[in-house]
Write a protein that holds these residues in place. Structure first.
Motif, short mmCIF file in Angstrom:
data_model
loop_
_atom_site.label_atom_id
_atom_site.label_comp_id
_atom_site.label_asym_id
_atom_site.label_seq_id
_atom_site.Cartn_x
_atom_site.Cartn_y
_atom_site.Cartn_z
N GLN A 1 19.85 19.51 -12.49
CA GLN A 1 20.45 20.71 -11.92
C GLN A 1 21.79 20.36 -11.27
OE1 GLN A 1 17.93 22.78 -9.21
NE2 GLN A 1 19.25 24.57 -9.04
N GLY A 2 22.80 21.17 -11.56
CA GLY A 2 24.13 20.96 -10.98
C GLY A 2 24.94 19.90 -11.69
N MET A 3 24.44 19.40 -12.81
CA MET A 3 25.11 18.30 -13.54
C MET A 3 26.38 18.78 -14.22
SD MET A 3 23.42 16.02 -16.58
CE MET A 3 23.64 17.28 -17.86
N LEU A 4 27.44 18.01 -14.08
CA LEU A 4 28.70 18.27 -14.76
C LEU A 4 28.78 17.41 -16.03
CD1 LEU A 4 31.10 18.20 -11.68
CD2 LEU A 4 30.13 20.22 -12.80
N ILE A 5 29.65 17.80 -16.94
CA ILE A 5 29.88 17.06 -18.18
C ILE A 5 31.24 16.37 -18.11
CG2 ILE A 5 30.20 17.23 -20.68
CD1 ILE A 5 27.33 17.69 -19.82
N ALA A 6 31.27 15.11 -18.50
CA ALA A 6 32.53 14.37 -18.56
C ALA A 6 32.75 13.84 -19.97
CB ALA A 6 32.52 13.21 -17.57
N MET A 7 34.00 13.83 -20.37
CA MET A 7 34.38 13.21 -21.65
C MET A 7 35.65 12.41 -21.41
SD MET A 7 33.51 16.30 -24.31
CE MET A 7 32.91 15.30 -25.63
N ILE A 8 35.86 11.40 -22.24
CA ILE A 8 36.96 10.47 -21.99
C ILE A 8 38.10 10.63 -22.97
CG2 ILE A 8 35.35 8.78 -21.04
CD1 ILE A 8 36.10 7.17 -23.75
N GLU A 9 39.24 10.11 -22.58
CA GLU A 9 40.38 9.94 -23.47
C GLU A 9 40.81 8.48 -23.32
OE1 GLU A 9 42.69 11.41 -26.49
OE2 GLU A 9 41.27 12.59 -25.30
N HIS A 10 40.77 7.73 -24.42
CA HIS A 10 41.17 6.33 -24.37
C HIS A 10 42.39 6.12 -25.25
CE1 HIS A 10 39.73 5.35 -28.42
NE2 HIS A 10 38.55 5.87 -28.14
N PRO A 11 43.08 4.98 -25.14
CA PRO A 11 44.26 4.73 -25.97
C PRO A 11 43.97 4.92 -27.45
CG PRO A 11 44.12 3.08 -24.24
CD PRO A 11 42.84 3.88 -24.17
N VAL B 1 30.61 6.31 -16.21
CA VAL B 1 30.01 7.52 -15.65
C VAL B 1 29.74 7.36 -14.16
CG1 VAL B 1 27.58 6.97 -16.11
CG2 VAL B 1 28.34 9.36 -16.10
N ALA B 2 29.40 6.15 -13.72
CA ALA B 2 29.16 5.93 -12.29
C ALA B 2 30.44 6.09 -11.50
CB ALA B 2 28.58 4.53 -12.09
N LEU B 3 31.54 5.57 -12.03
CA LEU B 3 32.82 5.72 -11.34
C LEU B 3 33.29 7.18 -11.33
CD1 LEU B 3 34.63 2.54 -12.71
CD2 LEU B 3 34.02 2.97 -10.33
N ILE B 4 33.05 7.88 -12.41
CA ILE B 4 33.42 9.31 -12.46
C ILE B 4 32.63 10.08 -11.42
CG2 ILE B 4 33.40 11.40 -13.87
CD1 ILE B 4 33.75 9.48 -16.33
N SER B 5 31.31 9.84 -11.35
CA SER B 5 30.47 10.53 -10.36
C SER B 5 30.91 10.19 -8.95
CB SER B 5 29.01 10.13 -10.56
OG SER B 5 28.18 10.74 -9.60
N GLN B 6 31.28 8.95 -8.72
CA GLN B 6 31.75 8.55 -7.39
C GLN B 6 33.02 9.31 -7.02
OE1 GLN B 6 33.36 4.52 -6.92
NE2 GLN B 6 32.08 4.25 -5.10
N LYS B 7 33.90 9.50 -7.99
CA LYS B 7 35.17 10.18 -7.70
C LYS B 7 35.01 11.67 -7.48
CE LYS B 7 38.90 7.24 -9.20
NZ LYS B 7 40.30 7.28 -9.69
N GLN C 1 32.09 13.17 -6.76
CA GLN C 1 31.00 13.42 -5.81
C GLN C 1 30.03 14.49 -6.32
OE1 GLN C 1 30.32 11.79 -2.53
NE2 GLN C 1 31.43 10.36 -3.87
N ALA C 2 29.56 14.27 -7.55
CA ALA C 2 28.61 15.20 -8.17
C ALA C 2 27.85 14.46 -9.26
CB ALA C 2 29.37 16.39 -8.77
N PRO C 3 26.67 14.98 -9.63
CA PRO C 3 25.96 14.40 -10.77
C PRO C 3 26.73 14.68 -12.06
CG PRO C 3 24.84 16.38 -10.01
CD PRO C 3 25.93 16.11 -9.02
N VAL C 4 26.86 13.66 -12.90
CA VAL C 4 27.70 13.76 -14.09
C VAL C 4 27.00 13.14 -15.29
CG1 VAL C 4 29.88 13.04 -15.17
CG2 VAL C 4 29.85 13.70 -12.76
N LYS C 5 27.09 13.81 -16.44
CA LYS C 5 26.69 13.18 -17.70
C LYS C 5 27.93 12.95 -18.53
CE LYS C 5 24.24 15.22 -21.09
NZ LYS C 5 23.03 15.68 -21.81
N LEU C 6 28.16 11.69 -18.90
CA LEU C 6 29.29 11.34 -19.75
C LEU C 6 28.83 11.38 -21.21
CD1 LEU C 6 32.13 10.10 -20.28
CD2 LEU C 6 31.07 7.85 -19.97
N VAL C 7 29.61 12.05 -22.05
CA VAL C 7 29.29 12.16 -23.47
C VAL C 7 30.50 11.74 -24.29
CG1 VAL C 7 28.63 13.72 -25.34
CG2 VAL C 7 27.67 14.06 -23.05
#
Length: 751
Positions: A223-233, A444-450, A452-458
Motif C-alpha cells: 500500500q502506498g508504493m510508488l513506481i520507479a524506472m531508470i535512465e542509464h547512459p 531501489v534502496a537509494l531511491i526509497s531513501q531519497k 522517503q516512500a516505499p518504491v518498486k523499481l522496474v
C-alpha cells in the motif's frame, strides 16, 4: 541395515549448516504437499507449532513446516531441499508445508543459488537437520514411555515402541522434543532405505505458477508504493554529465526525479558489485505508464568516462585488479583486437611433454578456430526490486540469487548498519547468473531513501538488455597432431576473450594426451560481463567437442569411441597430476548415451551429433538428432545421459536437463549481442532472437547414471555440451563445419 553415523555437537552442527552454501528459496505461498487436493482433503492448519530447529517446526496435528532457505528461479530447490529434510525426518510428504525463509545469515547460512552448488553443498547438512529432529522426537518418546531410545523406531511421522506395542504421532511429542538438547550424535539413513529422495515429487509451487498467484518480484505490491524506472547512459564508456528534469516532473502522476550514485567514494567492490552504470537517473511516480511517459521528457547530456583501475574483493579475501578502459567499443574493433592478440604467444597455463617436438614430427596437423559473441541473459522477468526506507532501516523484497553479498553494499551505500536491513526473497522469473549482480537492489534502496516512500523499481526490457551484464565474447584455437597411425599425440589450446579467458587447462582432454599445452589471453573492456549459465564452460565445451569430432573424423574413428579411447588412457595411465575430472565417470555418460540413443542405428535423413563435458562436478553427454526441412535445421530428438550422483527429485532433474538443452540450442542457433560505438545494437526480442516453441526439440530423453555418490550440480552441466552436439549434427546435415556462433544469423546462415 547399514547406517551412516555422523557426530556433531550443538555448535558444530549449526556451523556446518551455516557453511553449507546452498539453501532454499522463495515464494509467498504455502502449499500442503506436492499433490493437488480438494479443500476437504487438506488438513486444517495447526493451532500450535513447536520449533525443533530453525529449519522446521511440527504442528499439534502432525503437519510439518520446512523452511526453504535459498532463492528459487526454476531449478526446483524449493521442493528438492525440503525432500532431503523430510527423508531423514521420516515424515509423510503429504504432511509437509514448505515456507520460504527470509534472508537470515545466522539461521540459514550462505543463501546462495548459483554455480549448481545448492543441493551439492546442502545435501549432508539438510540430512542432519532432519535426522537431528527425528532423534529428538525419539528421545522425547523414550522419556515419556520410560524405555531405551534405541528401541524407538519411526515411520511416516509416527513413533513406535514395538515391545510394548505403543505408538504416537510426532505431534504428541513435539512440545517435549523442542526442549531436548541438540544431540551430539545422530544416524543418517542408508541410501537403500530412502523413500522420498530419489522419488519424484511435483513442484510445490506448480499450481500457484500456472494459476498466476503473486510470487515473483514483479508481482510484489505494498500500500502506498510508488513506481520507479531508470535512465542509464546509452552506451558503455559513457556517464552522466547533466540532466534537466523539469518537464518530466511536471508530467501527471510524477512524484520526483532523482539522481543516485550506487557506491560511496572509497567503497571497495566485491565480485558481485559489478555495475555498468553506477550513476543513473530515476523517475518516480504513481504508475508504470505515467513513469514511462515522463522518462521521455528528460533532457540528458552524457560524457565519456576516463580510464580507471579498481580492486575487486573476491571470495576468501583475495583481490583482483580490474582495468576499465575509456572509449566507445564496437564489435568490429573487438574482432580486430582478438585477431591481433591471438597471433602472439599467450600465457602458458599448463604444459605436458614436448608438444613442440610432437607437432614438428606429426604425420598430420589439424588447426581450427572457434568464436562466440557476447550474450544477454534475457530472463523472462526483467530486473525489479522493492524497498521501503524508514528512519535508519530498510525493508527489501527482491528476486536475487545471492542476498548475503549485497548486504555490505546496501549498508555502505545507505549509511546504515547491516542488521537494519530486512530482506524478503521473492521467486525469480529466471536468473542464469544475471540476478547475482544486484545493483538494482542498491538502486531501489537509494531511491526509497531519497523520496522517503516505499518504491518498486522496474526495468523495462530495453533497460535490462542494454545494461549488461553479459556473457563475454570468446575465441579458441585448437591444434591437434596425429601420428602415422592416426593416434592423437599432441594438443594445443590457445583461448581468450573480452574481457576474460574461458580456459580450463586441467579438464579433458588434458590428462589423456602425452604432449599438451594450454595458453590464454584477454582484452580489457568497459562492457560489463558476469556469470552466465555454466560460465566459461558454455563456450569451451562447444569449441572442444566440435574440434574432437573433427579430429576423430581425420583419424577415421567413431566419435564416441574416439572419446572413450582417450578417457581409457586418462584412467589407466593419466598424464599430469592436476586433472579435474574422473575419467571413469566421464566415460560412463558416453557409454550410457551411446546405448540410450541407439547410436549405431542410422535413420534416413537424420543427422546425429554427439558431445560430452564435465563441469560443476557433473558429467553430461548428448546425442542430437537433426533433420533439414525446407532449408531449416529441425532438432528431432536429444538423448541425454547425466552422472550427478544421487538424484534427489528425478522430475526436477529431468526438467533442468530439458531446460538447459533447449536454452543451449537457442543460444547456439541465434544468441548474439553486438555493439556499435559502445551501444548495444539489440534492445528487445524483435532484434535479439530467442528460441521459439516450434524450434524446441520434438523429444528429449534424459537418463541418469545410477550410483550412491553425493549429489553434484544439475542446473548448469547439461547446458555446455549441447553447443557441440548442435555443431556436430549440423556438419553431418550440411557438410560444413561450424566455427562461429551463432550458427544461424544474417551473416552466417547455416554456417
Amino acid at each position: 541395515m547399514a547406517i551412516i553415523k555422523t557426530t556433531f555437537g550443538r555448535r558444530t552442527f549449526l556451523k556446518s549448516s551455516a557453511l553449507a552454501g546452498g539453501g532454499m528459496v522463495l515464494g509467498f505461498s504455502w502449499l500442503i504437499s506436492c499433490q493437488s487436493k480438494s479443500e476437504e482433503e487438506v488438513m486444517a492448519m495447526p493451532d500450535e507449532w513447536f520449533e525443533l530447529n530453525s529449519y522446521l517446526k511440527i504442528g499439534d496435528n502432525g503437519l510439518v513446516t520446512i523452511y526453504a532457505p535459498n532463492p528459487e528461479f526454476g531449478q526446483n530447490v524449493r521442493t528438492s531441499m525440503p525432500m532431503i529434510i523430510a527423508e531423514e525426518l521420516d515424515i509423510d510428504w503429504n504432511k509437509v508445508i514448505v515456507e520460504q525463509a527470509p534472508y537470515h545469515a545466522e539461521k540459514y547460512g550462505f543463501q546462495f543459488t548459483g554455480g549448481s552448488r545448492g543441493i551439492m553443498s546442502r545435501y549432508e547438512p539438510l540430512r542432519m537437520v532432519g535426522a537431528t529432529a527425528r532423534q529428538m522426537l525419539r528421545e522425547a518418546a523414550a522419556n515419556a514411555w520410560e524405555v531405551p531410545v534405541k528401541e524407538i523406531t519411526t515411520e511416516n511421522g509416527v513413533l513406535f515402541h514395538n515391545a510394548s506395542e505403543r505408538s504416537g504421532g510426532y505431534e504428541i511429542f513435539a512440545s517435549a522434543a523442542a526442549d531436548i538438547p541438540i544431540p551430539t550424535e545422530v544416524n543418517l539413513k542408508s541410501i537403500k532405505d530412502f523413500k522420498t529422495i530419489g522419488h519424484s515429487r511435483k513442484n510445490i509451487d506448480g499450481k500457484d505458477i500456472v494459476t498466476g498467484k503473486p510470487m515473483f518480484g514483479m508481482d510484489y505490491s505494498k500500500q502506498g508504493m510508488l513506481i520507479a524506472m531508470i535512465e542509464h547512459p546509452p552506451a558503455f564508456g559513457m556517464t552522466l554529465k547533466s540532466v534537466n528534469s523539469a518537464k518530466a516532473k511536471a508530467m501527471p502522476g510524477i512524484v520526483d526525479v532523482v539522481t543516485i550514485q550506487s557506491f560511496q567514494d572509497g567503497y571497495e567492490k566485491s565480485g558481485f558489485d559489478t555495475n555498468a552504470f553506477p550513476e543513473i537517473i530515476a523517475v518516480v511516480g504513481k504508475s508504470t505508464w505515467e513513469v514511462i511517459q515522463a522518462k521521455k521528457k528528460l533532457i540528458i547530456e552524457w560524457q565519456p568516462i576516463e580510464s580507471s583501475t579498481e580492486m575487486i574483493k573476491g571470495f576468501g579475501g583475495r583481490k583482483q585488479k580490474r582495468n576499465i578502459p575509456s572509449g566507445l567499443e564496437s564489435s568490429e574493433d573487438h574482432k580486430l583486437g582478438i585477431e591481433a592478440i591471438a597471433s602472439i604467444p599467450g600465457k602458458i597455463v599448463r604444459k605436458d611433454g614436448n608438444p613442440e617436438e610432437a607437432f614438428r614430427t606429426a604425420a598430420k596437423v589439424i588447426e581450427r578456430t572457434y568464436s562466440a559473441p557476447f550474450l544477454a541473459h534475457n530472463c523472462m522477468e526483467p530486473l525489479n526490486a522493492f524497498a521501503h526506507f524508514e528512519g535508519d532501516r530498510v525493508k527489501i523484497a527482491a528476486p536475487i540469487q545471492i542476498p548475503s553479498l549485497i548486504i555490505p553494499t546496501l549498508s555502505a551505500s545507505l549509511g546504515i548498519p547491516a542488521e537494519n536491513i530486512e530482506m524478503e526473497l521473492t521467486r525469480m522469473g529466471g536468473g542464469f547468473g544475471r540476478k547475482a549482480y544486484a545493483h538494482y537492489v542498491v538502486e531501489v534502496a537509494l531511491i526509497s531513501q531519497k523520496v522517503q516512500a516505499p518504491v518498486k523499481l522496474v526495468y523495462t526490457r530495453e533497460d535490462d538488455m542494454t545494461n549488461g551484464i553479459y556473457r563475454p565474447a570468446y575465441q579458441a584455437t585448437y591444434k591437434a597432431a596425429l601420428d602415422e597411425n592416426n593416434n592423437l599425440i599432441a594438443l594445443h589450446i590457445k583461448t581468450g576473450g573480452i574481457p576474460e579467458s574461458p580456459l580450463f587447462a586441467n579438464r579433458f582432454p588434458a590428462g589423456a594426451v602425452d604432449n599438451y599445452i594450454a595458453e590464454e589471453w584477454s582484452i580489457d573492456s568497459n562492457i560489463t560481463i558476469g556469470a552466465f549459465r555454466a560460465p566459461r564452460s558454455n563456450f569451451m565445451a562447444g569449441a572442444e567437442q566440435a574440434f574432437i569430432d573433427e579430429v576423430a573424423e581425420a583419424a577415421g574413428k567413431d566419435p564416441i569411441q574416439f572419446r572413450l579411447d582417450l578417457l581409457k588412457r586418462a584412467k589407466e595411465n593419466p598424464v599430469g597430476e592436476n586433472n579435474e575430472y574422473d575419467a571413469e565417470r566421464y566415460a560412463g555418460v558416453l557409454e550410457l548415451v551411446r546405448e540410450k540413443s541407439a547410436w549405431s542405428q542410422s535413420r534416413p535423413n537424420v543427422h546425429r551429433g554427439v558431445s560430452a563435458y564435465f563441469c560443476h562436478n557433473t558429467y553430461a553427454a548428448h546425442v542430437l538428432d537433426l533433420t533439414i526441412e525446407n532449408g531449416t535445421p529441425i532438432v528431432q530428438k536429444v538423448s541425454c545421459a547425466i552422472d550427478c550422483g544421487v538424484v534427489i527429485n528425478p522430475d526436477a532433474a529431468i526438467n533442468m536437463a530439458e531446460g538447459a538443452i533447449t536454452d543451449g540450442i537457442g543460444n547456439a542457433f541465434f544468441g548474439e549481442m553486438t555493439f556499435k560505438d559502445g551501444a548495444p545494437t539489440k534492445n528487445n526480442f524483435h532484434q535479439y532472437r530467442m528460441i521459439r516453441m516450434k524450434e524446441a526439440p520434438k523429444e528429449i530423453s534424459v537418463h541418469f547414471v545410477q550410483n550412491e555418490i553425493n549429489p553434484t550440480g544439475m542446473g548448469e552441466p547439461p547446458f555446455p555440451p549441447i553447443f557441440g552436439a548442435v555443431a556436430n549434427a549440423m556438419y553431418k546435415a550440411i557438410g560444413k563445419r561450424q566455427y562461429e556462433q551463432p550458427f544461424i544469423s544474417e551473416k552466417n546462415v547455416m554456417g
